[in-house]
Design a protein around this motif. Structure first.
Motif, PDB file in Angstrom:
ATOM      1  N   LEU A   1       9.784 -55.112  71.742  1.00  0.00           N
ATOM      2  CA  LEU A   1      10.479 -53.953  71.184  1.00  0.00           C
ATOM      3  C   LEU A   1       9.798 -53.516  69.912  1.00  0.00           C
ATOM      4  CD1 LEU A   1      14.113 -55.194  70.814  1.00  0.00           C
ATOM      5  CD2 LEU A   1      13.228 -53.967  72.725  1.00  0.00           C
TER       6      LEU A   1
ATOM      7  N   ARG B   1      -4.134 -42.241  70.534  1.00  0.00           N
ATOM      8  CA  ARG B   1      -4.149 -40.954  69.860  1.00  0.00           C
ATOM      9  C   ARG B   1      -2.999 -40.894  68.871  1.00  0.00           C
ATOM     10  NH1 ARG B   1      -0.614 -37.216  72.744  1.00  0.00           N
ATOM     11  NH2 ARG B   1       0.203 -38.275  74.534  1.00  0.00           N
TER      12      ARG B   1
ATOM     13  N   VAL C   1      15.758 -44.850  73.708  1.00  0.00           N
ATOM     14  CA  VAL C   1      14.617 -45.736  73.821  1.00  0.00           C
ATOM     15  C   VAL C   1      13.538 -45.082  74.661  1.00  0.00           C
ATOM     16  CG1 VAL C   1      13.889 -47.922  74.831  1.00  0.00           C
ATOM     17  CG2 VAL C   1      15.993 -47.830  73.554  1.00  0.00           C
ATOM     18  N   GLU C   2      12.257 -45.273  74.283  1.00  0.00           N
ATOM     19  CA  GLU C   2      11.159 -44.783  75.119  1.00  0.00           C
ATOM     20  C   GLU C   2      10.289 -45.974  75.535  1.00  0.00           C
ATOM     21  OE1 GLU C   2      10.851 -41.785  76.306  1.00  0.00           O
ATOM     22  OE2 GLU C   2      12.569 -41.080  75.165  1.00  0.00           O
ATOM     23  N   PHE C   3       9.624 -45.805  76.673  1.00  0.00           N
ATOM     24  CA  PHE C   3       8.859 -46.915  77.222  1.00  0.00           C
ATOM     25  C   PHE C   3       7.356 -46.657  77.134  1.00  0.00           C
ATOM     26  CE2 PHE C   3       6.564 -48.484  80.930  1.00  0.00           C
ATOM     27  CZ  PHE C   3       6.730 -49.833  80.737  1.00  0.00           C
ATOM     28  N   GLY C   4       6.612 -47.702  76.882  1.00  0.00           N
ATOM     29  CA  GLY C   4       5.154 -47.600  76.895  1.00  0.00           C
ATOM     30  C   GLY C   4       4.570 -48.941  77.290  1.00  0.00           C
ATOM     31  N   ALA C   5       3.378 -48.915  77.906  1.00  0.00           N
ATOM     32  CA  ALA C   5       2.790 -50.175  78.354  1.00  0.00           C
ATOM     33  C   ALA C   5       1.279 -50.127  78.270  1.00  0.00           C
ATOM     34  CB  ALA C   5       3.216 -50.471  79.787  1.00  0.00           C
TER      35      ALA C   5
ATOM     36  N   LYS D   1       0.147 -57.831  80.530  1.00  0.00           N
ATOM     37  CA  LYS D   1       0.665 -56.470  80.398  1.00  0.00           C
ATOM     38  C   LYS D   1       1.758 -56.473  79.338  1.00  0.00           C
ATOM     39  CE  LYS D   1       1.067 -52.986  83.235  1.00  0.00           C
ATOM     40  NZ  LYS D   1       1.249 -52.336  84.501  1.00  0.00           N
TER      41      LYS D   1
ATOM     42  N   GLN E   1       4.622 -54.642  77.672  1.00  0.00           N
ATOM     43  CA  GLN E   1       5.562 -53.534  77.901  1.00  0.00           C
ATOM     44  C   GLN E   1       6.395 -53.363  76.640  1.00  0.00           C
ATOM     45  OE1 GLN E   1       6.229 -53.677  82.645  1.00  0.00           O
ATOM     46  NE2 GLN E   1       7.757 -54.686  81.430  1.00  0.00           N
TER      47      GLN E   1
ATOM     48  N   TRP F   1       9.251 -51.360  74.433  1.00  0.00           N
ATOM     49  CA  TRP F   1      10.376 -50.426  74.353  1.00  0.00           C
ATOM     50  C   TRP F   1      10.489 -49.952  72.916  1.00  0.00           C
ATOM     51  CZ3 TRP F   1      10.152 -53.326  78.648  1.00  0.00           C
ATOM     52  CH2 TRP F   1      10.573 -52.738  79.824  1.00  0.00           C
TER      53      TRP F   1
ATOM     54  N   ASN G   1      20.425 -42.969  78.679  1.00  0.00           N
ATOM     55  CA  ASN G   1      20.317 -44.216  77.928  1.00  0.00           C
ATOM     56  C   ASN G   1      20.756 -45.426  78.736  1.00  0.00           C
ATOM     57  OD1 ASN G   1      19.117 -43.692  75.437  1.00  0.00           O
ATOM     58  ND2 ASN G   1      20.952 -42.605  74.785  1.00  0.00           N
TER      59      ASN G   1
ATOM     60  N   LYS H   1      18.095 -46.244  81.187  1.00  0.00           N
ATOM     61  CA  LYS H   1      16.968 -46.988  80.611  1.00  0.00           C
ATOM     62  C   LYS H   1      17.320 -48.453  80.420  1.00  0.00           C
ATOM     63  CE  LYS H   1      15.185 -43.047  78.134  1.00  0.00           C
ATOM     64  NZ  LYS H   1      15.050 -42.460  76.800  1.00  0.00           N
TER      65      LYS H   1
ATOM     66  N   PHE I   1      15.606 -51.594  82.041  1.00  0.00           N
ATOM     67  CA  PHE I   1      15.095 -52.668  81.194  1.00  0.00           C
ATOM     68  C   PHE I   1      15.593 -54.019  81.691  1.00  0.00           C
ATOM     69  CE2 PHE I   1      15.824 -55.471  77.532  1.00  0.00           C
ATOM     70  CZ  PHE I   1      14.549 -55.566  77.041  1.00  0.00           C
TER      71      PHE I   1
ATOM     72  N   SER J   1      10.856 -41.720  80.847  1.00  0.00           N
ATOM     73  CA  SER J   1      10.589 -43.082  80.380  1.00  0.00           C
ATOM     74  C   SER J   1      10.686 -44.077  81.535  1.00  0.00           C
ATOM     75  CB  SER J   1      11.581 -43.430  79.280  1.00  0.00           C
ATOM     76  OG  SER J   1      11.407 -44.749  78.866  1.00  0.00           O
ATOM     77  N   ASN J   2      11.735 -43.928  82.336  1.00  0.00           N
ATOM     78  CA  ASN J   2      11.894 -44.831  83.472  1.00  0.00           C
ATOM     79  C   ASN J   2      10.807 -44.606  84.518  1.00  0.00           C
ATOM     80  OD1 ASN J   2      14.008 -46.259  82.531  1.00  0.00           O
ATOM     81  ND2 ASN J   2      15.525 -45.423  83.953  1.00  0.00           N
TER      82      ASN J   2
ATOM     83  N   ASN K   1       7.826 -43.711  83.932  1.00  0.00           N
ATOM     84  CA  ASN K   1       6.635 -44.360  83.392  1.00  0.00           C
ATOM     85  C   ASN K   1       6.720 -45.864  83.633  1.00  0.00           C
ATOM     86  OD1 ASN K   1       4.294 -44.759  82.020  1.00  0.00           O
ATOM     87  ND2 ASN K   1       5.206 -44.506  79.992  1.00  0.00           N
ATOM     88  N   PHE K   2       7.889 -46.417  83.389  1.00  0.00           N
ATOM     89  CA  PHE K   2       8.090 -47.844  83.594  1.00  0.00           C
ATOM     90  C   PHE K   2       7.902 -48.196  85.063  1.00  0.00           C
ATOM     91  CE2 PHE K   2      11.437 -51.397  83.726  1.00  0.00           C
ATOM     92  CZ  PHE K   2      10.478 -52.352  83.515  1.00  0.00           C
TER      93      PHE K   2
ATOM     94  N   GLU L   1       4.201 -48.140  85.672  1.00  0.00           N
ATOM     95  CA  GLU L   1       3.505 -49.226  84.979  1.00  0.00           C
ATOM     96  C   GLU L   1       3.865 -50.582  85.578  1.00  0.00           C
ATOM     97  OE1 GLU L   1       1.272 -49.382  82.706  1.00  0.00           O
ATOM     98  OE2 GLU L   1       1.068 -47.238  82.331  1.00  0.00           O
TER      99      GLU L   1
END
Lengths: 241, 1144
Positions: free
Chosen positions: A36, A59, A70-74, A85, A87, A89, B396, B399, B403, B442-443, B445-446, B449
Motif C-alpha cells: 500500500l 513518468r 484507492v487506485e491500483f498499479g503494478a 510482481k 502490486q 494499492w 470503492n 475495489k 483486493f 482500477s479493477n 488494470n488489476f 496485471e
C-alpha cells in the motif's frame, strides 16, 4: 505379456512426469506482493499517486486528480534473480476515505508511509497513520517511511535527520524521494520489496497464506497444454497393447 | 369516561356480544355534565320510544333492545372482554341478557345494530369495539384519539353499525381477481377472527421473549414468532358496491412492528444458543423479504415498501449491521446461512445505505469474502448473490472486494462448476465479475496485471465434447454463460475505456489466444445466432484500433471450400437480407473495427475493387460491397455504403483517389460507369431513404479533403442541380430533412474542397449558386438540422451499432465525427464574407502550406543531419590533421634544434677553422685537448683522493670510537687489521700523490707550451674577432642600460615606498584631526545642551515672571480697589531689577 509389462512402466513414467511438470516449472512462477501507499493529505497530496506513477509508468504528472478511494498499479521487478510482481494499492489520503483505506491493511505485506518534506503538517500526521496501520495490519508488515518532494530543497520544512529519527524510533526504513526527478523512487519500492522478500526467505511470511498479501503468481508456461498430450500418450500406449 | 350505548332492532337470531378490544382513557369530568344531559335526553326519548313500542307491541311482536353502560374510565376494560351493558333501557322480546352481555335473537330475521360510543381522553392508540357473532367478529367500530371538539361532533354523527372497518393499510385491499371465487361472509369473518387471534398471540409471544428467564421458553417463543411471520390471512374489504374482495394479509407487518426490537435483542443476548439465533434471523428474514407469493404478486409493489421500511428501521442502528457481520464468524450453518440471506435481503431493500454501513465496519468486506471459500455450497452460492448485491454501483467496495482476491476465488469457482457448461452458479460468478469490472478502471488494470485474462480464454473453448450434440448442445444456461463471458471481454476492451488500458488488454488477449478462441467460435457451426452476434461484437472490440489484432483477423480463414477469408464470409452475411438484423449490424461493426486506424487494411479492401486485381473466380470483399451497394435491399445498401465509407475515411486521401478509378459494368452493351457516378445516379433516381442517406454519407466522406473527387463529382452538372433541388425543397418529414441536410453538407464540401479546376463550378460560382438559388439561411438551417436529429446524437455516442430495428439505422458513428469537424467549415465557407468564406479554404491552404513547409523542414532537417555528419567527419579529419601537424611541428622543432646544434657546431667548427688556418693551430688544438684530458684526469684523481680521505677519516673516527669503546672487549687483531688496511691505503695514497706530482709537472710543461701557442693564437684572433668585439661591446652597452634601468626602477620603488610612508603618516594625521574634530563636536554638543538647559531655565523664568506680573497686576488691582495709589513705573522697574538679579 512381457511386452505388456514393458509398456506399462513407460506409460507410468510418462504420466508421472506430466504430473510433476507444474512443480518442475516452479521457477516460472513468480511471487506476487501486495503493498500500500499511505499518508495524509488535505488539499494538496503528498505525492503518493505520483510516486506510483513514476514507479509503474516512469513518468511524472504534475497535476494529478485527487485519489478517490484507492487506485491500483503494478510492476514486475527482479530481486536476487527472482521475478516479483509488486502490486501497489495507492490509497486516498483524505480523512473521509479513512475507513476505505483501513480495508486494505490486512491483505498487504508492505506499506509505504509517505509525507511531504515541504509541509510539516504531513510529517506531524505520521503518528496517527502509523498507529492506524499497526492496528489494522499484519504485525509483520514492512513499513517504509518516505519523505517525498526532495527536489524542493528550498521549501524544505522537515529535515532529513528528523525523518531518520522518526524511522529509527518506530523501526521503519527511511528514504527521501522525488517523484518529479525520479530520485530514489525505484530504490524505495525495490527496497521495500527486498525487505519483504527477505522475510519470506526467513519464513516470517507464509506464501501459502494469501491473507499476508503474498502469493505465488500464475505461471506463464503452457503447462496445461502438456497435460492432454500426456493423456494422449497414455491412450496410445493402451491401444498398442 | 366512557359511555357505551348499544341498541338493536329486529334482526336474525343468535347471540351478539359487544367486546371491548383495546382501550385507554383518563378521567375527565367536564364532559360528564354533557353526558348527563344526554343521558337524560336519552331517558326522555327512550321513554317516548317505550310508549311507542308499547303501542306497536299491541299490533305485532317486536324484538329490540337499548342498553347502555357508564364507565369511570377505559382502564376498567380488559382486553377482549365482553362489555356488559348493564343499564337496560328497553328490551323487547327479552333478547338481550344484561347479566352476560349476550343478545340472543329470539326470532329469525334481519337485525340492525347501532353502536354509539362517547369517549374522551383516549391518549393512546385507538379503541376498537367489535360486534361478534358466535365468537367471530361481525363488525368493528373504532375511536381515534382526537380533540374534544371532534368528540363532540362525533356524538352528533355517532359511529354506528354497519361500520365494518378493518384496521390495516387500506392500500392492501384489492378487488377479487376472479369473479368465480365468491366469498361468503362467514368465511371472511372466520379469517378475520383468526387474524385477531394471531395478533393476540403475537403480543403474548413478544412479552414472553422479553420477560421469560428460561432459554427454552424464549426459544419456543421465537420459533412461534417465526411461524407467525409467515402466517397469511385472507381479509376482505367492503367496497362501495358491497362486493367482497378477498386479500391475503400476512403477519409481517405486525411481527415487524412489534417483534423487531425483541428479535435484535435476542441476537445480542442469546447469541450463544444456535437455535434461537437461527430462529430470530429467520424471522427477521421473513419480515424483511418481499418475496412475492403466488397470491401476492399484484400487491408486491406495495410490499416492497414494507420491506424497505423495516430495513430502514433496522439499519438505522449501525450496531445491528455490525452484529450481523460479526455473526458471520459463527461457523454453524444455522446461523451463517440465515445471516447471509438476511444481509442479501437488506441489501436488496436499501442498497446505498447498507453499502455505506458495511464500508465503515472494519473488515466487513473481508468477512463477506471469506464466505466464498465456505465448503458448504449453499452458503457459497448465497454469498455470491450477496456480493453481487453489495458491489452494485459502488466503485470503492468493488475495489476492496477485488483486493480481497475476489477474481482468483471467483474464477476458481467457475472452473469448479464446469466453466461455461456450468449452471446458475457460474452465471452468478460471471455477473459478479462483470459487476466488479464495469466502469472500474482500477479493477480492470488489476484484472489484466493479475493475468486473469489468460484464465478466461479456456472458458470460451467449445471443446470437442459438445461437437456431437451440435444442435442440442446449447442449453439456455450455456448461452447465458457465454453471453456473460463475452460481455466480460467487451468490458475490458470497451472503446469507452481509457485508450492505453484497452490497448494493453487487446494485446494480452491476442497473446493468450483469447482472440483466436473467439475467431474459432465465429467460424464454428451450430452456434446460436445471438451468441454469434455477440461474439462478432466482441471480436470487433478486441481488434478495434490494434494493428496486430487486425492483422491476425485478416489472416483468419473460414473452413469453407475453398477457404475464404473470414472477412469475406462475414461480409456475405452482412449483405444477405435473410440474415438476422442484429447479426448484420454486428458484422458491420466488426468490419468498421477492422478498418479503424488501419490504413493497410483500408487499401487492401480498395484494391479488391480495382479492375487490375479483380479475379473472376473468387469472391472478394470489394465485389460483395458493390453488390450490396446496388442491391434492392435498402439496408444492404446502407451497410455497404457505410462499410465503403470506412474503407476511405481517414487522413490518408490516397484511397479516396483510388476509389475514383472503380468502374462498373452496368448491363451488356452499355459503357462502364464509374462508381461515383453510379452512386449519384441512384441518388437522383430517388431510392429508398436509407439508401440515399447511406450513399450521401459515403459521398461526403469521399469528397472531404479530396479535390480530385470533388472535381469528378462536379464534371456532371446534373449532380449539382440534384443537390440544389434537394436543399431548396421545403417539404418532407423528419427523415427527408436529414437527406436535405446531408445534401447541403455535400454541396458545401464541394465548395470547400474545390481546387477551381472545373471552370463551370469554381468556388466562387458555387457560392453564388448557393446564395442565389437556396439562400444562406435556408442552407444553414438545413445543415444544422442534421446534428439536431435524435438519431445523430445516438450514433455519435459510441461506435457500437446497438440497434434493435432496421428503421433505427440512420447515421454512422465515424460519419458523425467527420460531420462535426467539417460542419463549421462549410457554414463559414458558404455564409461568410469573401474573407471569411476564404478562411476555411485558406485554412486548408494553410494546412497545405504547413504541409509544404513541413516537408521543406524535413528536407532541411535531412540536410542538417548530413551537414552535421559531414562536420563530424571533418572535425575528426581536422583533429587527425592537427595531430600530424603537431607531430610535424615537433619534428620541425627537432630538426630546428638539430639545425641550431649543427649551426653551433658549424659555428664552432668555423671558428676552429679560422683558428686552424694559421700554422701551429693543430698543435694548439692537440695541446688543448690533452690539457683538457689531463685536467679531467687530475680532477678525477682529486675526487678519488678526496673520497679516500673522507673514508679514511670516517674509518679513523669509527676506529677511534671502536677503540675507545671496545678495546677491552674486542680482540686487538681487528684493530690491527684495520691498521694494516689503513697503512695500505696510506701507501696507495702516497703512490697516487707521486703520480699526481708527476702529472702536475707534465701539465706545467704543457702549459708553458700552450701559453706559447696561445700567444700566437691571440694575434690571429685579433684579426678575426674585430667584429665580435663590436658585438660584445654592444651587448655590454645593453647590459649596462638594463642595469641602469633596474637601478632607476629600484630608485622609483624606493620613492614609492617613501611616498607610501608619507601617506600613512598623513592618514594618521587625518585620524588625529578627525578625533580632534569629534572631540570638538562633543564639546559643541555639550555646549548646545547647556545652552538649551539655559534657554529652558530662561523660559521657566519668563513664565514665572509672567505669573508674577499677573499676580502683581492682581495685587495692584486689589490695591487700587482698596483705594491705594500705586506707581506703576516703580513696580515695573523693581520687577526688572529682580529679574536681572535672578538671571545673574
Amino acid at each position: 505379456m512381457l511386452e505388456q509389462l514393458g509398456q506399462d512402466p513407460n506409460v507410468a513414467v510418462y504420466c508421472t512426469s506430466a504430473l510433476h511438470h507444474p512443480q518442475s516449472t516452479g521457477s516460472r512462477h513468480f511471487i506476487v506482493i501486495d503493498a500500500l501507499s499511505i499518508g495524509t493529505s488535505n488539499v494538496l497530496g503528498v505525492g503518493k499517486s505520483c510516486l506510483l506513477l513514476q514507479f509503474t509508468d516512469k513518468r511524472f504528472q504534475p497535476v494529478h486528480d485527487l485519489t478517490i478511494g484507492v487506485e491500483f498499479g503494478a510492476r514486475m521487478i527482479t530481486i536476487d534473480g527472482k521475478q516479483i510482481k509488486l502490486q501497489i494499492w495507492d490509497t486516498a489520503g483524505q480523512e473521509s476515505f479513512r475507513s476505505i483505506t483501513r480495508s486494505y491493511y490486512r491483505g498487504a505485506a508492505g506499506a509505504l508511509l509517505v509525507y511531504d518534506i515541504t509541509r510539516r503538517d504531513t510529517f506531524n500526521h505520521l503518528t496517527t497513520w502509523l498507529e492506524d496501520a499497526r492496528q489494522h495490519s499484519n504485525s509483520n508488515m514492512v513499513i517504509m517511511l518516505i519523505g517525498n518532494k526532495s527536489d524542493l530543497e528550498a521549501r524544505r520544512e522537515v529535515k532529513k535527520e528528523e525523518g531518520e529519527a522518526f524511522a529509527r524510533e518506530h523501526g521503519l526504513i527511511f528514504m527521501e524521494t522525488s517523484a518529479k526527478t525520479a530520485a530514489n523512487v525505484e530504490e524505495a519500492f525495490i527496497n521495500t520489496a527486498k525487505e519483504i522478500y527477505q522475510k519470506i526467505q526467513d519464513g516470517v511470511f507464509d506464501i501459502n497464506n494469501e491473507a499476508n498479501g503474498i502469493k505465488i503468481g500464475p505461471q506463464h508456461s503452457p503447462a496445461n497444454q502438456n497435460m492432454p498430450s500426456g493423456g494422449g500418450g497414455g491412450n496410445q500406449g493402451g491401444n498398442c497393447c | 369516561m366512557i359511555l357505551v350505548l348499544a341498541s338493536a332492532v329486529l334482526s336474525p337470531g343468535s347471540s351478539c356480544v359487544i367486546n371491548c378490544i383495546s382501550k385507554r382513557s383518563d378521567d375527565v369530568s367536564p364532559l360528564q355534565a354533557v353526558v348527563e344531559q344526554l343521558s337524560q335526553q336519552l331517558v326522555h326519548l327512550t321513554a317516548q320510544v317505550e310508549a311507542n313500542k308499547n303501542r306497536i307491541d299491541d299490533t305485532q311482536r317486536a324484538v329490540g333492545f337499548t342498553a347502555r353502560k357508564k364507565l369511570a374510565d377505559v382502564h376498567g376494560l380488559r382486553l377482549y372482554e365482553t362489555i356488559v351493558f348493564d343499564d337496560v333501557v328497553y328490551n323487547a322480546g327479552d333478547g338481550y341478557d344484561p347479566e352476560t352481555g349476550f343478545f340472543t335473537a329470539p326470532v329469525a330475521g334481519s337485525y340492525v345494530f347501532f353502536l354509539q360510543t362517547m369517549l374522551h381522553n383516549l391518549d393512546e392508540e385507538r379503541l376498537f369495539l367489535d360486534i361478534t357473532k358466535n365468537g367471530s367478529t361481525l363488525a368493528r367500530a373504532h375511536e381515534r384519539r382526537c380533540s374534544r371538539s371532534e368528540i363532540l361532533n362525533r356524538k352528533q354523527t355517532a359511529s354506528s353499525f354497519p361500520t365494518a372497518l378493518w384496521d390495516m393499510p387500506r392500500r392492501r385491499m384489492r378487488l377479487p381477481e376472479d369473479t368465480t371465487t365468491r366469498w361468503t361472509t362467514s368465511e371472511i369473518f372466520l379469517e378475520l377472527s383468526k387474524a385477531v387471534n394471531n395478533r393476540l398471540v403475537l403480543r403474548r409471544l413478544c412479552h414472553r421473549v422479553q420477560t421469560s428467564s428460561l432459554l427454552e421458553d424464549r426459544r419456543d417463543a421465537v420459533r412461534a414468532l417465526k411461524a407467525l411471520s409467515k402466517v397469511q390471512n385472507r381479509v376482505v374489504e367492503y367496497s362501495v358496491v358491497l362486493s367482497l374482495s378477498p386479500s391475503v394479509y400476512k403477519f409481517r407487518l405486525e411481527v415487524g412492528t412489534q417483534a423487531m426490537d425483541v428479535l435484535t435483542k435476542v441476537l445480542e443476548t442469546d447469541r450463544s444458543d444456535v437455535e434461537i439465533t437461527g430462529y430470530a434471523l429467520d424471522t427477521l428474514f421473513n419480515v424483511m423479504s418481499n418475496e412475492p407469493s403466488e397470491e401476492d404478486e399484484m400487491t408486491s409493489k406495495s410490499s416492497v415498501d414494507l420491506g424497505e421500511q423495516f430495513t430502514e428501521i433496522f439499519i438505522k442502528k449501525q450496531e445491528n449491521v455490525t452484529m450481523l457481520i460479526s455473526l458471520l464468524e459463527e461457523y454453524d450453518f444455522h446461523i451463517r446461512w440465515p445471516t447471509v440471506r438476511l444481509l442479501t435481503v437488506l441489501l436488496t431493500n436499501r442498497l446505498k445505505d447498507l453499502q455505506e454501513c458495511i464500508l465503515v465496519i472494519p473488515m466487513a468486506v473481508s468477512k463477506l469474502m471469506d464466505l466464498l471459500v465456505d465448503s458448504r455450497e449453499i452458503i457459497r452460492n448465497d454469498a455470491l448473490l450477496l456480493l453481487n448485491q453489495l458491489t452494485k454501483g459502488h466503485a470503492n467496495i468493488q475495489k476492496i472486494v477485488a483486493f480481497e482476491n475476489a477474481f482468483e476465488r471467483i474464477l476458481d469457482i467457475i472452473v469448479e462448476e464446469g466453466a461455461s457448461d456450468g449452471g446458475i452458479v457460474v452465471e452468478d460468478c460471471l455477473l459478479l465479475l462483470l459487476n466488479l469490472l464495469k466502469n472500474n478502471a482500477s479493477n480492470q488494470n488489476f484484472f489484466k496485471e493479475g493475468s486473469y485474462i489468460q484464465r478466461i480464454s479456456p472458458f470460451l473453448e467449445l471443446g470437442s465434447a459438445s461437437a456431437p450434440s451440435k444442435q442440442s448442445g446449447w442449453s439456455a444456461q450455456k448461452v447465458t454463460n457465454i453471453h456473460l463471458i463475452l460481455q466480460l471481454v467487451r468490458t475490458l476492451v470497451s472503446p469507452s475505456n481509457p485508450q492505453n488500458q484497452t490497448v494493453a488488454c487487446q494485446k494480452v488477449m491476442n497473446q493468450c489466444g483469447l482472440l483466436q478462441q473467439l475467431c474459432s467460435i465465429l467460424m464454428a457451426s451450430g452456434v446460436p445466432a445471438d451468441v454469434l452476434t455477440e461474439t462478432i461484437n466482441t471480436v470487433s472490440e478486441v481488434i478495434r484500433g490494434n494493428q496486430a489484432n487486425q492483422e491476425y483477423f485478416a489472416s483468419v480463414l473460414a473452413p469453407s471450400n475453398p477457404p475464404r477469408p473470414a472477412i469475406v464470409v462475414l461480409l456475405m452475411s452482412m449483405v444477405n437480407e435473410k440474415q438476422p438484423f442484429v447479426l448484420r449490424c454486428a458484422v458491420l461493426y466488426c468490419f468498421q473495427s477492422f478498418l479503424y486506424k488501419n490504413e493497410v487494411g483500408q487499401s487492401q479492401i480498395i484494391q479488391t475493387l480495382l479492375p487490375t486485381t479483380a479475379d473472376v473466380n473468387t469472391i472478394t470483399a470489394g465485389q460483395l460491397l458493390c453488390g450490396g451497394l446496388f442491391s434492392t435491399d435498402s439496408l444492404s445498401n446502407w451497410f455497404a455504403a457505410v462499410a465503403l465509407l470506412h474503407a476511405v475515411i481517414g487522413r490518408n486521401t490516397n484511397n479516396r483517389g483510388q476509389l475514383l478509378r472503380v468502374q462498373l459494368a452496368t448491363s451488356l452493351g452499355n459503357p462502364p460507369v464509374s462508381l461515383l457516378q453510379q452512386c449519384c445516379n441512384i441518388l437522383a433516381q430517388g431510392a429508398k431513404l436509407q439508401t440515399r442517406i447511406g450513399l450521401l454519407m459515403l459521398l461526403c466522406t469521399w469528397m472531404a479533403d479530396c479535390p480530385i473527387a470533388v472535381n469528378h463529382f462536379l464534371t456532371n452538372s446534373a449532380n449539382v442541380s440534384y443537390l440544389i433541388s434537394q436543399v431548396s425543397s421545403s417539404e418532407g418529414d423528419e427523415l427527408e430533412l436529414i437527406v436535405q441536410g446531408l445534401c447541403a453538407f455535400l454541396l458545401g464540401l464541394c465548395m470547400v474542397f474545390n481546387d477551381n479546376q472545373n471552370s463551370s463550378f469554381t468556388k466562387a460560382s458555387l457560392k453564388e449558386v448557393i446564395q442565389n438559388r437556396i439562400g444562406e439561411e435556408v442552407f444553414a438551417d438545413k445543415l444544422t438540422q442534421v446534428a439536431k436529429n435524435e438519431n445523430y446524437t445516438r450514433a455519435a455516442k459510441k461506435p457500437h451499432l446497438n440497434y434493435k430495428h432496421p428503421s433505427e439505422i440512420v447515421f454512422d458513428h465515424e460519419f458523425t465525427k467527420l460531420f462535426k469537424n467539417l460542419e463549421n467549415d462549410v457554414l463559414v465557407a458558404v455564409s461568410g464574407e469573401e474573407n471569411s468564406g476564404l478562411k476555411a479554404t485558406s485554412r486548408r491552404e494553410h494546412e497545405n502550406l504547413v504541409e509544404n513547409y513541413k516537408e521543406v523542414i524535413k528536407e532541411q532537417d535531412q540536410k542538417l543531419n548530413d551537414m552535421s555528419q559531414r562536420v563530424l567527419e571533418l572535425q575528426s579529419k581536422h583533429s587527425a590533421a592537427t595531430a600530424t601537424i603537431d607531430e610535424l611541428r615537433s619534428q620541425v622543432q627537432q630538426l630546428k634544434d638539430q639545425n641550431a646544434l649543427l649551426k653551433a657546431q658549424k659555428g664552432s667548427q668555423s671558428s676552429n677553422h679560422l683558428q686552424g688556418t694559421p700554422p701551429g693551430g693543430d698543435n694548439v688544438e692537440k695541446f688543448q685537448k690533452e690539457i683538457q684530458m689531463l685536467r679531467f684526469q687530475v680532477a678525477e684523481k682529486d675526487l678519488q683522493i678526496e673520497q679516500l680521505t673522507t673514508s679514511l677519516t670516517t674509518l679513523e673516527a669509527s676506529l677511534a670510537s671502536q677503540i675507545g669503546d671496545e678495546n677491552k672487549e674486542n680482540s686487538p687483531s681487528e684493530a690491527a687489521v684495520l691498521q694494516i688496511s689503513i697503512n695500505r691505503l696510506n701507501m696507495e695514497l702516497k703512490d697516487l700523490r707521486v703520480n699526481c706530482d708527476q702529472k702536475d709537472t707534465e701539465i706545467s710543461t704543457l702549459r708553458s707550451q700552450l701559453e706559447g701557442s696561445q700567444q700566437d693564437l691571440l694575434q690571429l684572433q685579433n684579426n678575426s674577432s674585430n667584429s665580435q668585439g663590436f658585438l660584445d661591446s654592444r651587448v655590454t652597452e645593453m647590459t649596462e642600460e638594463i642595469r641602469r634601468l633596474s637601478e632607476e626602477k629600484t630608485s622609483l620603488q624606493e620613492r614609492l615606498k617613501k611616498s607610501n610612508e608619507e601617506n600613512l603618516k598623513l592618514a594618521n594625521k587625518i585620524r588625529v584631526l578627525e578625533e580632534e574634530r569629534e572631540a570638538e563636536a562633543e564639546d559643541k554638543r555639550s555646549l548646545n545642551e547647556e545652552l538649551e538647559t539655559l534657554k529652558k531655565e530662561q523660559d521657566d523664568l519668563l513664565v514665572l515672571l509672567a505669573d508674577q506680573d499677573g499676580k502683581i497686576n492682581k495685587f495692584k488691582q486689589r490695591l487700587k480697589d482698596l483705594g491705594q495709589v500705586v506707581e506703576e513705573d516703580e513696580e515695573e522697574f523693581d520687577d526688572e531689577e529682580e529679574e536681572m538679579g535672578e538671571e545673574a
